[in-house]
Structures are given as structure tokens and as C-alpha cells.
Design an enzyme around this catalytic site. Structure first.
Site, PDB file in Angstrom:
ATOM      1  CE  LYS A 114      34.550  69.152  59.957  1.00  0.00           C
ATOM      2  NZ  LYS A 114      34.063  68.205  60.974  1.00  0.00           N
ATOM      3  CE  LYS A 171      39.726  65.076  54.894  1.00  0.00           C
ATOM      4  NZ  LYS A 171      39.220  65.247  56.262  1.00  0.00           N
ATOM      5  CE  LYS A 177      31.601  60.814  55.785  1.00  0.00           C
ATOM      6  NZ  LYS A 177      31.615  61.303  57.156  1.00  0.00           N
TER       7      LYS A 177
HETATM    8  P1  TYM Z   1      34.512  61.030  59.201  1.00  0.00           P
HETATM    9  O1  TYM Z   1      33.066  60.729  59.225  1.00  0.00           O
HETATM   10  O2  TYM Z   1      34.964  62.301  58.555  1.00  0.00           O
HETATM   11  O3  TYM Z   1      35.318  59.875  58.506  1.00  0.00           O
HETATM   12  C1  TYM Z   1      35.158  58.535  58.895  1.00  0.00           C
HETATM   13  C2  TYM Z   1      36.471  57.798  58.812  1.00  0.00           C
HETATM   14  O4  TYM Z   1      37.011  57.866  57.484  1.00  0.00           O
HETATM   15  C3  TYM Z   1      38.357  58.334  57.533  1.00  0.00           C
HETATM   16  N1  TYM Z   1      38.590  59.174  56.341  1.00  0.00           N
HETATM   17  C4  TYM Z   1      39.591  58.965  55.476  1.00  0.00           C
HETATM   18  N2  TYM Z   1      40.564  58.038  55.413  1.00  0.00           N
HETATM   19  C5  TYM Z   1      41.439  58.100  54.370  1.00  0.00           C
HETATM   20  N3  TYM Z   1      41.363  59.048  53.400  1.00  0.00           N
HETATM   21  C6  TYM Z   1      40.403  59.995  53.409  1.00  0.00           C
HETATM   22  N4  TYM Z   1      40.331  60.913  52.441  1.00  0.00           N
HETATM   23  C7  TYM Z   1      39.459  59.986  54.483  1.00  0.00           C
HETATM   24  N5  TYM Z   1      38.394  60.749  54.812  1.00  0.00           N
HETATM   25  C8  TYM Z   1      37.884  60.245  55.944  1.00  0.00           C
HETATM   26  C9  TYM Z   1      38.429  59.178  58.800  1.00  0.00           C
HETATM   27  O5  TYM Z   1      39.766  59.291  59.256  1.00  0.00           O
HETATM   28  C10 TYM Z   1      37.558  58.373  59.738  1.00  0.00           C
HETATM   29  O6  TYM Z   1      38.298  57.323  60.325  1.00  0.00           O
HETATM   30  N6  TYM Z   1      35.559  62.744  63.751  1.00  0.00           N
HETATM   31  C11 TYM Z   1      35.369  61.532  62.986  1.00  0.00           C
HETATM   32  C12 TYM Z   1      34.273  60.626  63.522  1.00  0.00           C
HETATM   33  C13 TYM Z   1      34.380  60.251  64.966  1.00  0.00           C
HETATM   34  C14 TYM Z   1      35.282  59.321  65.513  1.00  0.00           C
HETATM   35  C15 TYM Z   1      34.965  59.247  66.918  1.00  0.00           C
HETATM   36  C16 TYM Z   1      36.319  58.547  64.992  1.00  0.00           C
HETATM   37  C17 TYM Z   1      33.592  60.708  65.969  1.00  0.00           C
HETATM   38  N7  TYM Z   1      33.935  60.104  67.143  1.00  0.00           N
HETATM   39  C18 TYM Z   1      35.692  58.444  67.772  1.00  0.00           C
HETATM   40  C19 TYM Z   1      37.036  57.715  65.882  1.00  0.00           C
HETATM   41  C20 TYM Z   1      36.719  57.675  67.251  1.00  0.00           C
HETATM   42  C21 TYM Z   1      34.998  61.921  61.562  1.00  0.00           C
HETATM   43  O7  TYM Z   1      34.519  62.982  61.316  1.00  0.00           O
HETATM   44  O8  TYM Z   1      35.125  60.936  60.684  1.00  0.00           O
END
Ligand code: TYM
Length: 324
Positions: free
Chosen positions: A112, A193, A196
Site C-alpha cells: 500500500k 488477489k 477492492k
Molecule cells: P478487507 O476489508 O480487505 O477484507 C475483508 C475480508 O475479505 C477477505 N478477502 C478475501 N478473501 C479471499 N479472497 C480475496 N481476494 C479476498 N480479499 C479480501 C479478507 O481476508 C478479509 O477477511 N484488515 C482487514 C479488516 C480487519 C480485520 C480486523 C479482520 C480490521 N480489523 C480484525 C479481522 C480481524 C481488511 O482489510 O479486510
């Protein structure tokens, strides 16, 4: 007492099928077995600039998508991270026990940071706030996609370091990955991957894409130049489509698609995805027709988790010798 589950999604960009198959679907499946807390992590979203009016709309949209995807607000708490002050407070306390070198090693930070002209301190602290999200509820299970594994290892390292400096305070959280769909790749480039923030129109299937758009995106998805599926040697594009299809419809096994021509296979994949997403979209439309409903759910979630968060904060402050 039931073990506690915590996870979160950033309310930025469009939620896509990777978020659903990697996280939300799994949450809906396990929520009944645990005390579950699912967060809309708006404080994480602002580690890169977000337009204020868009962010506040996205927070509610994300909550509605949680419910539409099967998170039951009568079984699970749906919470906006910034509505519980303990998340940011604990993040500071944990920052003070986190070596800088641990943060510079994070691959998501490096990726990032490369894209930003100026790198905000929040981007570096991002995984510490994530550790705080988990540790504040003493969660023992964290269901996420594979891309969050390194952040979760760090959360455990931080918890361990805190426990060894100040005495046993935090429960050690375990990573819980889905069996199929832990890492969904981009349709336009199956080596990246699905994300978003990626720009290309054909990159991701948004949860709210309509059937025609889904068909078109899948029809154009990058594959290799073979005419039909060779299960002995599947290229990454076909393998990714099969994972998506299987996670949407478990009857679509490798054996069932062997020898299928790519065009026919893509039609089957699109059918499986559309059949999976249509009821979610229908439910989403029903939920968003009533704005007060979402605010009610978020307030109920907040009220449920506040005492848990306050309890951990007092414990941590006491352990560190701060004024309680
Ligand atoms: P975020 O918002 O990027 O994504 C949310 C969830 O979706 C999963 N994910 C995926 N799984 C499979 N294939 C993909 N291409 C893919 N892209 C995203 C992510 O693994 C996630 O589970 N840092 C985290 C948010 C967060 C969080 C937390 C998660 C903040 N605090 C505490 C767990 C516990 C994030 O940016 O997710």
C-alpha cells in the site's frame, strides 16, 4: 461461555465475491456456534483518504451487506469500529509494546505504501489497530481470507509480548480460513488477489453486480489458450474460476467439469455465481429500504460489545500501571 469470534471488513470500495467467499460466507456459517462480533472497520478505511460523505454511506451499505449475506443481527453483534472508543485506545497501548521492525515487515504495508505519494503513520499502525480489534474482545477465533494471515500472526506476537511484559492479559487468537475460497484471484489477472482497490472493470465481481454484468465479466475472464478443461493441468485462470464456482455451488467439482469447453464452463460458473448472489441482492434491497433498521442494528451491536471492551481496557490499564 461460548468462545468468541471477531472479524471485520473495511467500508471502502465495492465489496466483492472474494470478500464474500473468503470471509462473509464463513462468518454466516459459524456464527451460531460462537459469540460473534463482526465489525465495519471505518478507522482502518481512513488509513488512506476517503471522501467523508462516501465513507458514511459505505458504513451503512457494508452493514446491510453483512445482513444480506447471512449475518443474523439476533445472533451476532454488528458493530462500527469507531463507535466503540476502546479500539483506538487499545491500539495506542499496544503500539507502545510493538517494535517498529515488526510493522515494516508487513507485506500489505509495503504494497500500500508504494501506491501513496505520502505514507501516513496510520498505514504503518494499521495492523496494531487490527490486533486491538481482536484482543479487545478476547476473541479466540478470527475468520478471514488468507491475505490477513500475516496480520494475525502479528496480533499473536503483540499479545504474547504484552502478556510476557505485563502478565497474562490476552487470549491468543487463532486464524480460521475457509476450506474453499481463502484466496480468490482477479478475473483479469489470476496472479493477483482480487481486491477492492484494483481499478480494472473486469477485475472483480462486486456483490451488487447484476446478472448481465456478472456474465460479461466471467466470459471475459483471463484463461489460457487451451480449448477445454484438462484437470491434470489447469492454468491459474481456470483454477480460479473453478474455485469461485465450487464455493458457490459445491456440486461443481473438478471431476464434473473435466473436458468441458471453456465457453460452456464459463456459462456454468456464471450461473453458479448468479444463483448465489441473487438472493443476497434481493435481501439487500429490502434492508436498505428501511434506513432506521440498519442504525438500530448498529446501536444494538454497540451496546452489546461496549461492556466487553471497557472491561478489557481496565484490565490492560491496570496491568500497565496506568491510572484506572
Ligand atoms: P478487507 O476489508 O480487505 O477484507 C475483508 C475480508 O475479505 C477477505 N478477502 C478475501 N478473501 C479471499 N479472497 C480475496 N481476494 C479476498 N480479499 C479480501 C479478507 O481476508 C478479509 O477477511 N484488515 C482487514 C479488516 C480487519 C480485520 C480486523 C479482520 C480490521 N480489523 C480484525 C479481522 C480481524 C481488511 O482489510 O479486510
Amino acid at each position: 461461555m461460548k468462545a468468541r469470534v471477531l472479524s471485520g471488513v473495511q467500508p471502502s470500495g465495492q465489496l466483492h465475491i472474494g470478500n464474500y467467499l473468503g470471509a462473509l460466507k464463513n462468518w454466516a456459517e459459524i456464527q451460531g456456534h460462537y459469540e460473534s462480533i463482526f465489525c465495519i472497520v471505518d478507522l482502518h478505511a481512513i488509513t488512506v483518504y476517503q471522501k467523508p460523505e462516501e465513507l458514511s454511506a459505505k458504513i451503512r451499505e457494508t452493514a446491510a451487506l453483512f445482513i444480506a449475506a447471512g449475518i443474523d443481527p439476533d445472533q451476532s453483534s454488528i458493530v462500527v469500529q469507531s463507535s466503540v472508543p476502546g479500539h483506538a485506545e487499545l491500539a495506542w497501548l499496544l503500539t507502545c509494546v510493538t517494535p517498529l521492525g515488526w510493522l515494516y515487515r508487513m507485506t500489505q504495508f509495503k504494497a500500500k505504501a508504494e501506491k501513496q505519494e505520502t505514507v501516513g503513520d496510520g498505514l504503518l499502525q494499521y495492523p496494531v489497530l487490527m490486533a486491538a480489534d481482536i484482543l479487545i474482545y478476547q476473541a479466540s477465533i478470527v475468520p478471514v481470507g488468507e491475505d490477513q494471515s500475516q496480520h494475525l500472526e502479528l496480533a499473536r506476537d503483540i499479545a504474547q509480548r504484552f502478556n510476557s511484559l505485563y502478565g497474562e492479559t490476552f487470549v491468543m487468537p487463532a486464524t480460521h480460513l475457509p476450506t474453499v475460497g481463502a484466496r480468490i484471484m482477479g478475473l483479469d489477472d489470476p496472479t493477483q488477489k482480487m481486491s477492492k482497490s484494483a481499478a480494472g472493470a473486469g477485475h472483480a465481481i462486486a456483490l451488487l453486480d447484476d446478472a448481465k454484468v456478472i456474465q460479461k465479466k466471467i466470459a471475459r475472464a483471463t484463461t489460457d489458450s487451451k480449448p477445454a478443461i484438462d484437470t491434470e493441468e489447469m492454468g491459474p485462470g481456470i483454477a480460479n474460476l473453478l474455485t469461485i464456482a465450487q464455493a458457490c455451488d459445491s456440486s461443481l467439482t473438478k471431476e464434473s467439469v473435466a473436458g468441458m469447453r471453456y465457453g460452456d464452463f464459463k456459462k456454468r460458473v456464471a450461473e453458479a455465481v448468479i444463483a448465489r448472489l441473487e438472493p443476497i441482492q434481493q435481501r439487500y434491497r429490502e434492508i436498505t429500504a428501511d434506513a432506521a433498521y440498519i442504525d438500530g442494528v448498529l446501536e444494538r451491536g454497540r451496546q452489546h460489545v461496549l461492556p466487553i471492551a471497557e472491561d478489557t481496557i481496565s484490565k490492560v490499564k491496570r496491568a500497565m500501571g496506568l491510572y484506572v
